[in-house]
Design a protein around this motif. Sequence first.
Motif, PDB file in Angstrom:
ATOM      1  N   PHE A   8       0.833  -1.204   0.000  1.00  0.00           N
ATOM      2  CA  PHE A   8       0.000   0.000   0.000  1.00  0.00           C
ATOM      3  C   PHE A   8       0.870   1.257   0.000  1.00  0.00           C
ATOM      4  O   PHE A   8       0.594   2.213  -0.735  1.00  0.00           O
ATOM      5  N   ILE A   9       1.922   1.276   0.793  1.00  0.00           N
ATOM      6  CA  ILE A   9       2.822   2.433   0.851  1.00  0.00           C
ATOM      7  C   ILE A   9       3.498   2.652  -0.502  1.00  0.00           C
ATOM      8  O   ILE A   9       3.643   3.789  -0.975  1.00  0.00           O
ATOM      9  N   THR A  10       3.901   1.556  -1.145  1.00  0.00           N
ATOM     10  CA  THR A  10       4.520   1.670  -2.468  1.00  0.00           C
ATOM     11  C   THR A  10       3.544   2.279  -3.472  1.00  0.00           C
ATOM     12  O   THR A  10       3.900   3.176  -4.252  1.00  0.00           O
ATOM     13  N   LEU A  12       1.020   4.124  -2.749  1.00  0.00           N
ATOM     14  CA  LEU A  12       0.712   5.486  -2.308  1.00  0.00           C
ATOM     15  C   LEU A  12       1.738   6.483  -2.836  1.00  0.00           C
ATOM     16  O   LEU A  12       1.385   7.605  -3.237  1.00  0.00           O
ATOM     17  N   SER A  13       3.005   6.079  -2.873  1.00  0.00           N
ATOM     18  CA  SER A  13       4.075   7.007  -3.254  1.00  0.00           C
ATOM     19  C   SER A  13       3.954   7.479  -4.700  1.00  0.00           C
ATOM     20  O   SER A  13       4.421   8.560  -5.038  1.00  0.00           O
ATOM     21  N   GLY A  14       3.346   6.693  -5.570  1.00  0.00           N
ATOM     22  CA  GLY A  14       3.254   7.097  -6.968  1.00  0.00           C
ATOM     23  C   GLY A  14       1.848   7.325  -7.460  1.00  0.00           C
ATOM     24  O   GLY A  14       1.596   7.275  -8.673  1.00  0.00           O
ATOM     25  N   ASN A  15       0.917   7.587  -6.542  1.00  0.00           N
ATOM     26  CA  ASN A  15      -0.487   7.718  -6.937  1.00  0.00           C
ATOM     27  C   ASN A  15      -1.120   8.908  -6.223  1.00  0.00           C
ATOM     28  O   ASN A  15      -1.683   8.758  -5.130  1.00  0.00           O
ATOM     29  N   PRO A  16      -1.051  10.124  -6.794  1.00  0.00           N
ATOM     30  CA  PRO A  16      -1.625  11.314  -6.140  1.00  0.00           C
ATOM     31  C   PRO A  16      -3.099  11.168  -5.769  1.00  0.00           C
ATOM     32  O   PRO A  16      -3.497  11.610  -4.682  1.00  0.00           O
ATOM     33  N   PRO A  17      -3.962  10.593  -6.637  1.00  0.00           N
ATOM     34  CA  PRO A  17      -5.368  10.422  -6.223  1.00  0.00           C
ATOM     35  C   PRO A  17      -5.506   9.570  -4.957  1.00  0.00           C
ATOM     36  O   PRO A  17      -6.334   9.871  -4.091  1.00  0.00           O
ATOM     37  N   LEU A  18      -4.682   8.519  -4.859  1.00  0.00           N
ATOM     38  CA  LEU A  18      -4.734   7.678  -3.659  1.00  0.00           C
ATOM     39  C   LEU A  18      -4.221   8.442  -2.448  1.00  0.00           C
ATOM     40  O   LEU A  18      -4.741   8.272  -1.340  1.00  0.00           O
ATOM     41  N   GLN A  19      -3.213   9.280  -2.648  1.00  0.00           N
ATOM     42  CA  GLN A  19      -2.690  10.102  -1.559  1.00  0.00           C
ATOM     43  C   GLN A  19      -3.776  11.023  -1.008  1.00  0.00           C
ATOM     44  O   GLN A  19      -3.968  11.130   0.208  1.00  0.00           O
ATOM     45  N   MET A  20      -4.489  11.718  -1.917  1.00  0.00           N
ATOM     46  CA  MET A  20      -5.547  12.633  -1.485  1.00  0.00           C
ATOM     47  C   MET A  20      -6.677  11.880  -0.795  1.00  0.00           C
ATOM     48  O   MET A  20      -7.183  12.303   0.251  1.00  0.00           O
ATOM     49  N   THR A  21      -7.076  10.752  -1.370  1.00  0.00           N
ATOM     50  CA  THR A  21      -8.161   9.961  -0.784  1.00  0.00           C
ATOM     51  C   THR A  21      -7.789   9.456   0.609  1.00  0.00           C
ATOM     52  O   THR A  21      -8.584   9.531   1.550  1.00  0.00           O
ATOM     53  N   THR A  22      -6.564   8.946   0.749  1.00  0.00           N
ATOM     54  CA  THR A  22      -6.109   8.445   2.044  1.00  0.00           C
ATOM     55  C   THR A  22      -6.066   9.557   3.076  1.00  0.00           C
ATOM     56  O   THR A  22      -6.475   9.366   4.236  1.00  0.00           O
ATOM     57  N   LEU A  23      -5.577  10.734   2.676  1.00  0.00           N
ATOM     58  CA  LEU A  23      -5.512  11.868   3.594  1.00  0.00           C
ATOM     59  C   LEU A  23      -6.899  12.256   4.085  1.00  0.00           C
ATOM     60  O   LEU A  23      -7.106  12.499   5.288  1.00  0.00           O
ATOM     61  N   LEU A  24      -7.868  12.303   3.185  1.00  0.00           N
ATOM     62  CA  LEU A  24      -9.234  12.684   3.569  1.00  0.00           C
ATOM     63  C   LEU A  24      -9.874  11.617   4.462  1.00  0.00           C
ATOM     64  O   LEU A  24     -10.557  11.938   5.435  1.00  0.00           O
TER      65      LEU A  24
END
Length: 357
Positions: A8-10, A12-24
């Motif tokens: 999941f971390i891997t 996350l590092s290359g997927n901005p949409p996943l980064q934003m979704t995870t943060l929210l």
Amino acid sequence: MTGSFGGFITALSGNPPLQMTTLLILGVILVNGWTDAPNAIASLVATGGMELKRAIRMAAFFNFAGLALMTACNSSVAFTIYHIADFGDSPREALVALCAALTAIIVWSAAAWSFGIPTSESHALIAGLTGASVSMYNGLAGIHGQEWGKVIYGLFLSCFFGFGLGWTGGKALSWGGKGRFGIFQRRWRKKYGGWAGKIQIAGAAAMAFMHGAQDGQKFMGVFLMGIFLAKGELTAGKFPIPFWMTALCSIVMAAGTAIGGERIIKTVGADMVKLHRAQGVVSDGAAAACLLFLSLAGIPVSTTHVKTTAIMGIGAASGPESMDMGIVKEMILAWIITFPCCCGIGYGVAELFQKII
């Protein structure tokens, strides 16, 4: 498949949409820790049964235990939330709608918390998802009525059983005399007085366990939805819920309670009804029993509603003068307007996101 935490971390590092979704999503879970999770330990802290920091640590452990065990035994609450609404045929547009719904929850819950009013993130979540789905479809075609029916049933059942069990327990405590001097309570103190603190801690632990079983599953359902959408997948069928997600949700929720839970504890456990220790035990037991029954039935309910209505029931059994009706009216009004407000915010933010993204 969501894979391991390392995977999941891997991703996350290359997927901005996943980064934003995870943060929210983590933001929503944090806010839940501010406004909903503190209900589990409100009676314990307000009656002096345990110091706040120790209570938070205890609640964090039992939130995690409830979430892990109930997910392993019966994850139907998570799947109810996962399938509450449809977001269209495009994963990208669906992800925009999901992020809009999560934004609405954070805005609404933070506003309510600033006034010290405990609200249901569970219902804010459902309403926000619904409003975003309406935006995507320009109508109600994406709403799954059968899953929404479970939410409505849960709303009424949780309030009915919470208040009813609280009132019954309150009446039992005051039987044979007024208020705290009832025969039942005098006997309870005589027989179990030395164990009162331990009994109350056990009741609060049960509440925290059931909060994890209910609310934790809801947010994992949304977390999984966000992961699949960010990967470009609209549906996933039946899927395993990874252990790392259970731990992460529990940790973030506990952090929220540590940051802002004291205000809600004061409102629910002290200002609304002046609880004493025996009443605290009864309120926790009544709420935990109600949550266990509804969780096993796969019905998503609000721990806020269950716990506060149980305390209201105890207050009503002791007499209207024992409750601050002003606070009670504020809470009920907040519960009523949560659905239309969060639905409207989710719809508006989804419309905005579609124009600028």
